[in-house]
Motif scaffolding. Sequence first.
Motif, PDB file in Angstrom:
ATOM      1  N   ASP A  91      34.904  51.008  41.435  1.00 24.22           N
ATOM      2  CA  ASP A  91      34.155  51.208  40.194  1.00 24.22           C
ATOM      3  C   ASP A  91      34.893  50.641  38.989  1.00 24.22           C
ATOM      4  O   ASP A  91      34.298  50.012  38.122  1.00 24.22           O
ATOM      5  CB  ASP A  91      33.845  52.689  39.963  1.00 24.22           C
ATOM      6  CG  ASP A  91      32.802  53.225  40.930  1.00 24.22           C
ATOM      7  OD1 ASP A  91      32.018  52.421  41.477  1.00 24.22           O
ATOM      8  OD2 ASP A  91      32.767  54.453  41.142  1.00 24.22           O
ATOM      9  N   VAL A  92      36.199  50.877  38.927  1.00 34.59           N
ATOM     10  CA  VAL A  92      36.957  50.388  37.781  1.00 34.59           C
ATOM     11  C   VAL A  92      37.347  48.922  37.933  1.00 34.59           C
ATOM     12  O   VAL A  92      37.634  48.253  36.948  1.00 34.59           O
ATOM     13  CB  VAL A  92      38.215  51.244  37.498  1.00 34.59           C
ATOM     14  CG1 VAL A  92      37.843  52.677  37.232  1.00 34.59           C
ATOM     15  CG2 VAL A  92      39.224  51.133  38.597  1.00 34.59           C
ATOM     16  N   LEU A  93      37.339  48.419  39.157  1.00 30.72           N
ATOM     17  CA  LEU A  93      37.774  47.040  39.413  1.00 30.72           C
ATOM     18  C   LEU A  93      36.994  46.024  38.586  1.00 30.72           C
ATOM     19  O   LEU A  93      37.579  45.143  37.960  1.00 30.72           O
ATOM     20  CB  LEU A  93      37.654  46.707  40.905  1.00 30.72           C
ATOM     21  CG  LEU A  93      38.042  45.289  41.303  1.00 30.72           C
ATOM     22  CD1 LEU A  93      39.520  45.031  41.005  1.00 30.72           C
ATOM     23  CD2 LEU A  93      37.738  45.058  42.769  1.00 30.72           C
ATOM     24  N   GLU A  94      35.687  46.145  38.567  1.00 32.37           N
ATOM     25  CA  GLU A  94      34.862  45.169  37.828  1.00 32.37           C
ATOM     26  C   GLU A  94      35.166  45.202  36.333  1.00 32.37           C
ATOM     27  O   GLU A  94      35.201  44.161  35.681  1.00 32.37           O
ATOM     28  CB  GLU A  94      33.375  45.418  38.091  1.00 32.37           C
ATOM     29  CG  GLU A  94      32.973  45.338  39.562  1.00 32.37           C
ATOM     30  CD  GLU A  94      33.407  44.066  40.274  1.00 32.37           C
ATOM     31  OE1 GLU A  94      33.342  42.976  39.675  1.00 32.37           O
ATOM     32  OE2 GLU A  94      33.836  44.168  41.439  1.00 32.37           O
ATOM     33  N   HIS A  95      35.401  46.396  35.797  1.00 30.41           N
ATOM     34  CA  HIS A  95      35.751  46.509  34.376  1.00 30.41           C
ATOM     35  C   HIS A  95      37.093  45.839  34.101  1.00 30.41           C
ATOM     36  O   HIS A  95      37.259  45.126  33.113  1.00 30.41           O
ATOM     37  CB  HIS A  95      35.821  47.976  33.946  1.00 30.41           C
ATOM     38  CG  HIS A  95      34.495  48.660  33.896  1.00 30.41           C
ATOM     39  ND1 HIS A  95      33.543  48.373  32.941  1.00 30.41           N
ATOM     40  CD2 HIS A  95      33.967  49.615  34.694  1.00 30.41           C
ATOM     41  CE1 HIS A  95      32.483  49.134  33.151  1.00 30.41           C
ATOM     42  NE2 HIS A  95      32.714  49.894  34.206  1.00 30.41           N
ATOM     43  N   ILE A  96      38.055  46.100  34.982  1.00 25.96           N
ATOM     44  CA  ILE A  96      39.382  45.533  34.799  1.00 25.96           C
ATOM     45  C   ILE A  96      39.330  44.008  34.896  1.00 25.96           C
ATOM     46  O   ILE A  96      39.886  43.305  34.052  1.00 25.96           O
ATOM     47  CB  ILE A  96      40.375  46.131  35.821  1.00 25.96           C
ATOM     48  CG1 ILE A  96      40.627  47.599  35.486  1.00 25.96           C
ATOM     49  CG2 ILE A  96      41.674  45.331  35.859  1.00 25.96           C
ATOM     50  CD1 ILE A  96      41.397  48.359  36.538  1.00 25.96           C
ATOM     51  N   LEU A  97      38.637  43.498  35.908  1.00 25.51           N
ATOM     52  CA  LEU A  97      38.564  42.047  36.097  1.00 25.51           C
ATOM     53  C   LEU A  97      37.809  41.349  34.970  1.00 25.51           C
ATOM     54  O   LEU A  97      38.059  40.175  34.692  1.00 25.51           O
ATOM     55  CB  LEU A  97      37.925  41.714  37.449  1.00 25.51           C
ATOM     56  CG  LEU A  97      38.752  42.082  38.672  1.00 25.51           C
ATOM     57  CD1 LEU A  97      37.959  41.807  39.943  1.00 25.51           C
ATOM     58  CD2 LEU A  97      40.081  41.340  38.687  1.00 25.51           C
TER      59      LEU A  97
END
Length: 139
Positions: free
Chosen positions: A49-55
């Motif tokens: 879930d947080v991966l896309e925000h971080i990337l």
Amino acid sequence: MSEETKGASNNERLIAAARTDNEDLLLEVFEQGGFDINYQDPVANGSTDVLEHILSHEDCDVDPINRIDKATPLHLAVQIPHQDLRLHVVESLLDAGADTRCVPPFLSSLSFSILPLPFYPPFFDALKAERVKESGGKR
């Protein structure tokens, strides 16, 4: 407030959000600022879930060398045991522009003939080409 009772820094909160896949906490940290998006690699935790925000963060480096394993997030991602999660993370990293030709220092002295398939750059290039083809030529 003294330094001792101030609480977690935004870098620590960012790591906590990544480790627990807590999107709300991550967005709160983004809103407050004062953090280093490249502080530590959350990919190994499978934080989808947080991966896309971080990337998608403008300061995110998708190819940093991990200080512990001396590997890139892509190299760590191909080691995720769960196949569906591994594929999701690898595809997300490739979509974000991860360099498939990076060879971490611990592998640079080894012959590619002894590496498992996921470490071969052609494996990543083929996966990237397949994703581009599926999207109708759009990346």
